[in-house]
Motif scaffolding. Structure first.
Motif, PDB file in Angstrom:
ATOM      1  N   SER A  99       0.848  -1.193   0.000  1.00 51.94           N
ATOM      2  CA  SER A  99       0.000   0.000   0.000  1.00 51.94           C
ATOM      3  C   SER A  99       0.884   1.243   0.000  1.00 51.94           C
ATOM      4  N   ALA A 100       0.824   2.000  -1.112  1.00 52.14           N
ATOM      5  CA  ALA A 100       1.650   3.199  -1.245  1.00 52.14           C
ATOM      6  C   ALA A 100       0.985   4.382  -0.541  1.00 52.14           C
ATOM      7  N   GLU A 101       1.804   5.237   0.054  1.00 54.31           N
ATOM      8  CA  GLU A 101       1.314   6.432   0.746  1.00 54.31           C
ATOM      9  C   GLU A 101       2.344   7.537   0.590  1.00 54.31           C
ATOM     10  N   ILE A 102       1.854   8.764   0.310  1.00 51.42           N
ATOM     11  CA  ILE A 102       2.744   9.907   0.074  1.00 51.42           C
ATOM     12  C   ILE A 102       2.789  10.786   1.317  1.00 51.42           C
ATOM     13  N   SER A 103       3.976  11.258   1.637  1.00 51.64           N
ATOM     14  CA  SER A 103       4.151  12.242   2.710  1.00 51.64           C
ATOM     15  C   SER A 103       5.058  13.361   2.195  1.00 51.64           C
ATOM     16  N   ALA A 104       4.950  14.521   2.808  1.00 55.58           N
ATOM     17  CA  ALA A 104       5.744  15.688   2.398  1.00 55.58           C
ATOM     18  C   ALA A 104       6.585  16.166   3.568  1.00 55.58           C
ATOM     19  N   SER A 105       7.813  16.539   3.261  1.00 59.94           N
ATOM     20  CA  SER A 105       8.715  17.067   4.282  1.00 59.94           C
ATOM     21  C   SER A 105       9.333  18.375   3.768  1.00 59.94           C
ATOM     22  N   PRO A 106       9.270  19.465   4.543  1.00 60.14           N
ATOM     23  CA  PRO A 106       8.909  19.527   5.961  1.00 60.14           C
ATOM     24  C   PRO A 106       7.407  19.501   6.238  1.00 60.14           C
ATOM     25  N   ALA A 107       6.544  19.791   5.242  1.00 63.49           N
ATOM     26  CA  ALA A 107       5.103  19.813   5.477  1.00 63.49           C
ATOM     27  C   ALA A 107       4.407  19.819   4.124  1.00 63.49           C
ATOM     28  N   ALA A 108       3.082  19.605   4.153  1.00 63.74           N
ATOM     29  CA  ALA A 108       2.297  19.640   2.918  1.00 63.74           C
ATOM     30  C   ALA A 108       1.953  21.066   2.515  1.00 63.74           C
ATOM     31  N   GLU A 109       2.194  22.046   3.388  1.00 64.37           N
ATOM     32  CA  GLU A 109       2.056  23.462   3.055  1.00 64.37           C
ATOM     33  C   GLU A 109       3.375  24.137   3.372  1.00 64.37           C
ATOM     34  N   VAL A 110       4.039  24.673   2.344  1.00 58.96           N
ATOM     35  CA  VAL A 110       5.374  25.236   2.506  1.00 58.96           C
ATOM     36  C   VAL A 110       5.443  26.614   1.860  1.00 58.96           C
ATOM     37  N   ARG A 111       6.411  27.384   2.316  1.00 63.68           N
ATOM     38  CA  ARG A 111       6.639  28.721   1.766  1.00 63.68           C
ATOM     39  C   ARG A 111       7.388  28.600   0.446  1.00 63.68           C
ATOM     40  N   GLU A 112       7.049  29.455  -0.468  1.00 63.55           N
ATOM     41  CA  GLU A 112       7.730  29.499  -1.759  1.00 63.55           C
ATOM     42  C   GLU A 112       9.244  29.583  -1.541  1.00 63.55           C
ATOM     43  N   GLY A 113      10.004  28.740  -2.285  1.00 59.02           N
ATOM     44  CA  GLY A 113      11.456  28.728  -2.166  1.00 59.02           C
ATOM     45  C   GLY A 113      11.989  27.673  -1.217  1.00 59.02           C
ATOM     46  N   THR A 114      11.119  27.004  -0.460  1.00 57.11           N
ATOM     47  CA  THR A 114      11.549  25.989   0.496  1.00 57.11           C
ATOM     48  C   THR A 114      11.904  24.696  -0.235  1.00 57.11           C
ATOM     49  N   ALA A 115      12.998  24.054   0.178  1.00 54.20           N
ATOM     50  CA  ALA A 115      13.349  22.730  -0.343  1.00 54.20           C
ATOM     51  C   ALA A 115      12.344  21.720   0.223  1.00 54.20           C
ATOM     52  N   THR A 116      11.668  21.008  -0.650  1.00 60.34           N
ATOM     53  CA  THR A 116      10.588  20.112  -0.236  1.00 60.34           C
ATOM     54  C   THR A 116      10.821  18.734  -0.835  1.00 60.34           C
ATOM     55  N   THR A 117      10.617  17.712  -0.014  1.00 57.67           N
ATOM     56  CA  THR A 117      10.773  16.327  -0.455  1.00 57.67           C
ATOM     57  C   THR A 117       9.456  15.588  -0.282  1.00 57.67           C
ATOM     58  N   LEU A 118       9.013  14.952  -1.360  1.00 60.87           N
ATOM     59  CA  LEU A 118       7.835  14.093  -1.314  1.00 60.87           C
ATOM     60  C   LEU A 118       8.307  12.648  -1.294  1.00 60.87           C
TER      61      LEU A 118
END
Length: 550
Positions: free
Chosen positions: A183-202
């Protein structure tokens, strides 16, 4: 022979079994022996009885037994030459449950959320029989039946399972089996709502993916992004355009699973607002200032004139009676009724949210004089039309009104109106008025008056050019509003038109606004005749004829 053995023996304990005959052959070839035992751990001793109490041959087997010997058959055998006789002994070895195994059904394919899975606790041997079972997941008790059934599998069912089987002598434990829930599930780091320009990993994760060969396909808003063997999607500096719904499909050798979409929200400060100023030049002396902005989260908007706040989308400022305020998401509109010179000034729109602010400004110049046309600025020919010059209301003395059409002076006098009892097409144009008092002079903006009328009789002309070849030119033009459709006929033959009809042979057609030019190549005698140009619009039609000679 006869055999004597304990009814039940305990695993690991040494026991003695006796094989005997009621006779003895001290000097013969009769042989008494045990068959089926393990000679590496067993000892065999025999003796002959030859006394007054009896005669016999005795053979004692002393050996420890393991659980694997349970239900094993031993033979007490006597042989003499080629003749044999034997007695069978079935061992009953008491032991705790052995060879305990977990069996998973279905045994192949991926296990998905919602499936039904059965885990069976199998026992290879137990004496006495198994009296109870116990199931564990990651060390916690989860069941007490031989078959553990998981209906409607969830991600939480993933884990390391083992079972225990019990009888009166002890407990047997199965090796651990890992149940993989695909069962696949997606998470976002640091969060699912981020400020423009933030490094984000899904991250696209499965419960316990270790040891599996997996491939990942990423999508945004249903559109393919990339294929990868890595379970992460890196956005080094997330932009507003990266916002959307992300999903991933994980594939192994046995199938695939697609994660539920994750909404990635990107917050950013307001961009420069779009400020639009509108002034109604005909009919209500109305001005509208509209401000729209792009931001996330939505911004609070405010409109001020020369520093005085007139409208806001947040805590409402009570507007003057002439003002109307309309607010929506990231938009604010200010309507000014009965607008005049007092409303002129520099209007600024300011947008703010938690991440910053931006503003834009424009100047509004409201003329003191205004020109109104009744009943409308677009009328059919013959309509009675009245133009009214509205002054600022504070003109000192008796005002004097000067009227202009297309920049040319028409008349001057004390009357604030200019009337056309039956307006004609020639009366159309851009009108202005000027109001003069003893202490001021104001000119209105130009207001167009459009008069709709049917075509006048067309002007039709012809020319024959003989130099360099015989070229006939016929031109037709007309006055009308709206534009007319022109056709040129020779008798019953349609030569050309402005509506896109196919031209006659050797005819080259050039249409224009209310005009038609036809060039006839290599004029011959058959081109002579009466040509009729017809003009028509929604209000009527007219025509003119011309004789053309070659």
């Amino acid at each position: 022979p006869s055999a004597a053995a304990p009814q039940d023996v305990r695993e690991g304990q040494s026991s003695s079994l006796e094989c005997s005959t009621p006779y003895a052959c001290p000097w013969g070839d009769a042989v008494l022996r045990w068959e089926g035992h393990d000679p590496r751990v067993a000892t065999v001793s025999g003796w002959l009885q030859l006394d007054t109490s009896g005669v016999g041959h005795h053979l004692t087997l002393s050996t420890p037994f393991s659980w694997r010997d349970h239900s094993k058959k031993l033979l007490c055998e006597v042989s003499y030459g080629s003749r044999k006789a034997s007695t069978e002994v079935t061992l009953r070895v008491r032991h705790a449950p052995k060879d305990v195994q977990v069996r998973v059904s279905p045994s192949s394919g991926n296990i998905h959320v919602g499936d039904t899975v059965s885990l069976s606790c199998g026992v290879g041997s137990s004496h006495p029989p198994v009296s109870g079972y116990r199931w564990y997941r990651d060390g916690a008790v989860v069941g007490s039946e031989r078959v553990l059934t998981l209906r409607g599998v969830r991600r939480e069912h993933h884990g390391r399972y083992h079972c225990e089987a019990q009888n009166a002598l002890g407990t047997g434990t199965a090796p651990t089996t890992t149940l993989l829930v695909f069962s696949a599930e997606i998470s976002a780091s640091p969060a699912a709502e981020v400020r423009e320009g933030t490094a984000t990993t899904l991250s696209c994760d499965l419960p316990g993916p270790e040891g599996q060969q997996l491939n990942y396909t990423w999508y945004r808003n249903g559109a393919w992004l990339q294929d990868s063997t890595a379970h992460t999607l890196l956005l080094p500096a997330v932009a507003a355009s990266d916002a959307g719904y992300y999903s991933c499909q994980v594939t192994n050798r046995q199938g695939s699973d697609t994660a539920q979409p994750l909404s990635l929200s990107v917050t950013y400060p307001p961009r420069t607002p779009t400020l639009t100023l509108f002034q109604e030049t005909q009919g209500g002396r109305r001005a509208v200032i509209r401000c729209a902005v792009d931001s996330h989260p939505p911004a609070t908007l405010a409109i001020d004139r020369d520093g005085t706040v007139l409208a806001t989308s947040g805590a409402q400022v009570a507007p003057p009676r002439r003002f109307g305020v309309t607010a929506s998401r990231n938009a604010l509109s200010l309507e000014i009724r009965d607008a005049g010179p007092r409303d002129s000034g520099k209007y600024r729109c300011t947008a703010r949210n938690a991440h910053g602010s931006a503003s834009a400004a424009k100047a509004l110049l409201s003329p003191a004089a205004e020109l109104l046309i009744q009943p409308s600025a677009e009328v059919p020919e013959g309509t009675a039309v009245t133009l009214t010059c509205v002054g600022p209301g504070d003109t000192a003395g008796e005002p004097l009104y000067t009227w202009y059409r297309n920049g040319k002076r028409l008349r001057e006098g004390p009357a604030p109106t200019l009337r056309f009892p039956s307006v004609r097409g020639d009366d159309a144009g851009a009108f202005q008025c000027r109001v003069r008092g003893s202490n001021s002079s104001d000119t209105s903006g130009a207001v167009p008056l459009r008069v709709l009328y049917p075509p006048r009789p067309p002007v039709l002309s012809s020319f024959l050019q003989t130099r360099g070849g015989r070229l006939g030119i016929i031109e037709c033009s007309v006055e009308s509003d709206p534009e007319s459709n022109l056709t040129l006929h020779r008798g019953d033959v349609l030569v050309a038109c402005t509506g896109g009809c196919p031209p006659a042979p050797r005819a080259r057609v050039t249409p224009s606004y209310n005009g038609l030019r036809v060039e006839i190549q290599d004029v011959v005698l058959e081109d002579e005749g009466t040509y009729v140009c017809r003009a028509g619009n929604a209000l009527g039609s007219a025509s003119t004829a011309l004789e053309f000679r070659a």
